[in-house]
Design a protein around this motif. Structure first.
Motif, PDB file in Angstrom:
ATOM      1  N   GLU A 150      43.867  35.681   0.178  1.00  0.00           N
ATOM      2  CA  GLU A 150      43.340  35.652  -0.634  1.00  0.00           C
ATOM      3  C   GLU A 150      42.101  36.797  -1.188  1.00  0.00           C
ATOM      4  OE1 GLU A 150      42.945  31.299  -0.268  1.00  0.00           O
ATOM      5  OE2 GLU A 150      44.537  30.877  -0.206  1.00  0.00           O
ATOM      6  N   GLU A 151      41.434  36.438  -0.252  1.00  0.00           N
ATOM      7  CA  GLU A 151      39.797  37.634  -0.092  1.00  0.00           C
ATOM      8  C   GLU A 151      40.533  39.544  -0.885  1.00  0.00           C
ATOM      9  OE1 GLU A 151      36.176  39.387   2.070  1.00  0.00           O
ATOM     10  OE2 GLU A 151      37.740  38.138   2.579  1.00  0.00           O
ATOM     11  N   ALA A 152      41.374  39.259  -0.341  1.00  0.00           N
ATOM     12  CA  ALA A 152      41.822  40.979  -1.032  1.00  0.00           C
ATOM     13  C   ALA A 152      42.540  40.492  -2.098  1.00  0.00           C
ATOM     14  CB  ALA A 152      43.260  41.717  -0.018  1.00  0.00           C
ATOM     15  N   SER A 153      43.263  39.508  -2.586  1.00  0.00           N
ATOM     16  CA  SER A 153      44.302  39.906  -3.624  1.00  0.00           C
ATOM     17  C   SER A 153      42.998  39.342  -4.925  1.00  0.00           C
ATOM     18  CB  SER A 153      44.411  38.725  -4.138  1.00  0.00           C
ATOM     19  OG  SER A 153      45.476  38.971  -3.183  1.00  0.00           O
ATOM     20  N   SER A 154      41.345  39.275  -3.879  1.00  0.00           N
ATOM     21  CA  SER A 154      40.013  39.277  -5.886  1.00  0.00           C
ATOM     22  C   SER A 154      40.056  39.940  -5.618  1.00  0.00           C
ATOM     23  CB  SER A 154      39.403  38.182  -4.984  1.00  0.00           C
ATOM     24  OG  SER A 154      38.690  38.132  -4.345  1.00  0.00           O
ATOM     25  N   TRP A 155      39.788  41.237  -5.199  1.00  0.00           N
ATOM     26  CA  TRP A 155      39.055  42.457  -5.014  1.00  0.00           C
ATOM     27  C   TRP A 155      38.996  43.549  -6.406  1.00  0.00           C
ATOM     28  CZ3 TRP A 155      39.360  44.301   0.498  1.00  0.00           C
ATOM     29  CH2 TRP A 155      38.512  43.617   0.976  1.00  0.00           C
ATOM     30  N   VAL A 156      40.538  43.236  -6.826  1.00  0.00           N
ATOM     31  CA  VAL A 156      41.204  44.086  -7.869  1.00  0.00           C
ATOM     32  C   VAL A 156      41.768  43.049  -8.567  1.00  0.00           C
ATOM     33  CG1 VAL A 156      41.069  46.297  -6.551  1.00  0.00           C
ATOM     34  CG2 VAL A 156      43.005  45.324  -6.363  1.00  0.00           C
ATOM     35  N   SER A 157      42.589  43.716 -10.090  1.00  0.00           N
ATOM     36  CA  SER A 157      43.574  42.513 -10.544  1.00  0.00           C
ATOM     37  C   SER A 157      45.214  42.906  -9.900  1.00  0.00           C
ATOM     38  CB  SER A 157      44.260  43.263 -12.283  1.00  0.00           C
ATOM     39  OG  SER A 157      44.689  44.744 -11.831  1.00  0.00           O
TER      40      SER A 157
END
Length: 102
Positions: free
Chosen positions: A51-58
Motif C-alpha cells: 500500500e505504501e509503495a502504491s501511494s508513491w506514484v500513479s
C-alpha cells in the motif's frame, strides 16, 4: 491531450506555463523506486509495504515500473541460466516448456 501534458508538467514540479513551484517540496519517489518497493513487498507478503509503495506514484506509472522490472529480471535470469528469456518467463509462471506457438 493537453490534459495529459498538464498532468505531466505538474508531476515535474512546474506549472503548465513552465513557472517554478512556489514552495520547496521534498524529493518524491520515482516509478522505479516504487516498483522495486512494491514487488519486494508483494514477495514478502507485506500488505502495508504494498500500500505504501502504491501511494508513491500513479497506478499507471507503477504498472509500467513493475513491467520494466519484470523484463529486466527475466533477461538477467536468462543470462545467468544461459537460456532464453522465453524459457525463464514460462518457468517462472509454471508453464510447460513448449508453449505450442512459434
Amino acid at each position: 491531450m493537453f490534459g495529459m501534458i498538464r498532468k505531466y508538467a505538474a508531476r515535474l514540479g512546474t506549472s503548465p506555463r513552465g513557472e517554478a513551484p512556489t514552495g520547496q517540496k521534498p524529493r518524491g519517489h520515482n516509478l522505479f523506486e516504487a516498483a522495486a518497493a512494491y514487488v519486494t513487498a508483494r514477495a514478502l507478503d507485506d500488505q502495508d509495504g504494498v500500500e505504501e509503495a502504491s501511494s508513491w506514484v500513479s497506478p499507471e506509472a507503477l504498472s509500467f515500473g513493475v513491467g520494466e522490472l519484470a523484463s529486466r529480471a527475466v533477461v538477467a535470469l536468462a543470462r545467468e541460466r544461459s537460456t532464453t528469456p522465453r524459457v525463464v518467463a514460462r518457468d517462472l509462471l509454471g508453464l510447460p516448456a513448449d508453449g505450442g506457438d512459434s
